[in-house]
Write a protein that holds these residues in place. Structure first.
Motif, PDB file in Angstrom:
ATOM      1  N   GLU A 168      36.300  14.883  48.992  1.00 47.47           N
ATOM      2  CA  GLU A 168      35.438  13.415  48.784  1.00 47.47           C
ATOM      3  C   GLU A 168      34.732  12.930  47.956  1.00 47.47           C
ATOM      4  O   GLU A 168      33.840  12.156  47.172  1.00 47.47           O
TER       5      GLU A 168
ATOM      6  N   ASN B 164      34.339  11.000  44.852  1.00 49.80           N
ATOM      7  CA  ASN B 164      34.839   9.712  44.380  1.00 49.80           C
ATOM      8  C   ASN B 164      32.795   9.397  44.436  1.00 49.80           C
ATOM      9  O   ASN B 164      32.685   7.657  43.931  1.00 49.80           O
ATOM     10  N   TYR B 165      32.282  10.041  45.075  1.00 48.18           N
ATOM     11  CA  TYR B 165      30.621   8.948  44.993  1.00 48.18           C
ATOM     12  C   TYR B 165      29.442   9.506  44.652  1.00 48.18           C
ATOM     13  O   TYR B 165      28.457   8.923  44.374  1.00 48.18           O
TER      14      TYR B 165
END
Lengths: 122, 262
Positions: B42, B45-46
């Motif tokens: 993930e 995504n950040y």
């Protein structure tokens, strides 16, 4: 003979004013080196005219004028402020302090003596 | 501060801080915005989200340790930021002082030229006076030889009148000399201003060297320097007017307002 007090922390400026006064016929001239000295001299003698600078150590010209005006002997004596300042604001301040007139230095000798004559001789 | 992002290392660490390159954006109180993720997949995504870092949910307990590790770096950045602000304020102060010193230099040049012109004119006048006195002296000597004749009495009176006029001219020269001495006094004041400003600058540099002192901004520096400015500049400062073109120039004074009677 008119007795005049010059108050200025500049030795050279006092010389210049004394010279102008002497040439104008005013020989009895006393000098003070600042406002405090001016006050002491004003208390110890009776002057017919006081000419003072503004920016001086100890007591400045405005305070000197105010304090002289609080003395009965100097309530009506002409006090001329002789300074490099020339704005209306400062002149109003001088007027508010009780000054009789305002002369911007360096001054023209003849004009200066005319003003002195006006107060001393009427 | 560099972007710390190592794909290969992702699986071996529990949390990573990714920080912006601009140190100046570090605030006094650092608030780190860290996203808690379930899986390292993930992270991408950040990356550009504006967040400061990520941490695996399972490793949330290591946040404190993470912050401790970064604390020294944060303190260092904060110190650097403080020093940069101090240097910036001195840069501003330097620009202000340079501008004002240039004004002073221009004023002194103007005053010097004025003095030179007056001096040259008065020297010429004094020479003329000297020549006049010499010729009068010659005449008086001639009269002395012939003092018993009536004709020479008239000559004597005329010579005496001439000497009187010469003395009057000398008097004018002396008064003018006093006037330009007044101009010289203006230059003395400017010299004092330069010396005073120089002392203040030295004091500020000493303070900067010791660090930890309140960083002076442009306004506070001006307040310290203003007492050395010309009287007009002081008045402008009090009234909130920018101090521009303040020179000791008597030509600006209206001669008609030289004397004011209340």
């Amino acid at each position: 003979m008119a007795k005049i007090l010059i108050v200025d922390d500049s030795n050279m400026l006092r010389d210049m004013v004394r010279y102008a006064l002497n040439e104008g016929g005013y020989a009895d001239v006393v000098e003070a080196v600042d406002g405090l000295d001016g006050l002491e001299k004003a208390k110890s003698a009776s002057f017919d005219l006081v000419i003072t600078d503004i920016n001086m150590p100890n007591v400045n010209g405005f305070d000197l004028t105010r304090q002289l005006r609080s003395m009965p002997a100097y309530q009506k004596i002409p006090i001329l402020i002789l300074t490099t300042e020339c704005t209306d604001e400062m002149k109003q301040k001088g007027k508010g302090a009780g000054a009789t007139g305002w002369i911007v230095k360096p001054f023209e000798g003849e004009k200066f003596i005319k003003v002195v004559d006006m107060y001393m001789k009427g | 501060m560099e972007f710390i992002y190592d794909k290969d290392a992702i699986n071996s660490v529990d949390a990573i801080l990714f920080c912006e390159n601009d140190v100046n954006k570090l605030s006094e109180h650092i608030n780190l915005k860290i996203v808690c993720i379930n899986d390292t997949k993930e992270v991408d995504n950040y990356k550009d989200s504006g967040l400061d870092g990520w941490i695996l949910k399972d490793s949330i307990n290591s946040i404190v340790e993470l912050l401790d590790v970064q604390k020294n770096k944060i303190d260092m950045y904060r110190d650097v930021n403080k020093k940069l602000n101090l240097l910036e304020s001195f840069k501003v102060a330097g620009e202000v002082n340079c501008h004002d010193i240039q004004l002073i230099i221009d004023t002194m040049k103007h005053s010097t030229m004025e003095i030179r012109d007056i001096f040259q004119n008065q020297t010429k006048e004094m020479k003329n006076i000297h020549d006049s006195i010499k010729s009068v002296k010659t005449e008086l000597l001639e009269i002395k030889e012939e003092i018993n004749t009536e004709e020479k009495n008239v000559k004597l009176i005329n010579s005496i009148e001439e000497v009187h006029q010469i003395l009057s001219r000398t008097d004018d020269v002396i008064k003018t000399m006093y006037s330009f001495i007044g101009v010289l006094q203006c230059e003395d004041r400017l010299t004092q201003m330069l010396e005073g400003m120089s002392n203040l600058i030295e004091n500020h540099v000493e303070q900067a060297l010791s660090l930890g002192v309140v960083q002076p901004d442009e306004d506070s520096i001006k307040k310290e320097f203003i007492k050395f400015y010309t009287i007009q500049a002081q008045r402008d400062f009090v009234q909130g007017i920018e101090c521009v073109d303040n020179v000791c120039n008597r030509k600006d004074i209206d001669i008609e307002e030289e004397i004011t009677l209340f």
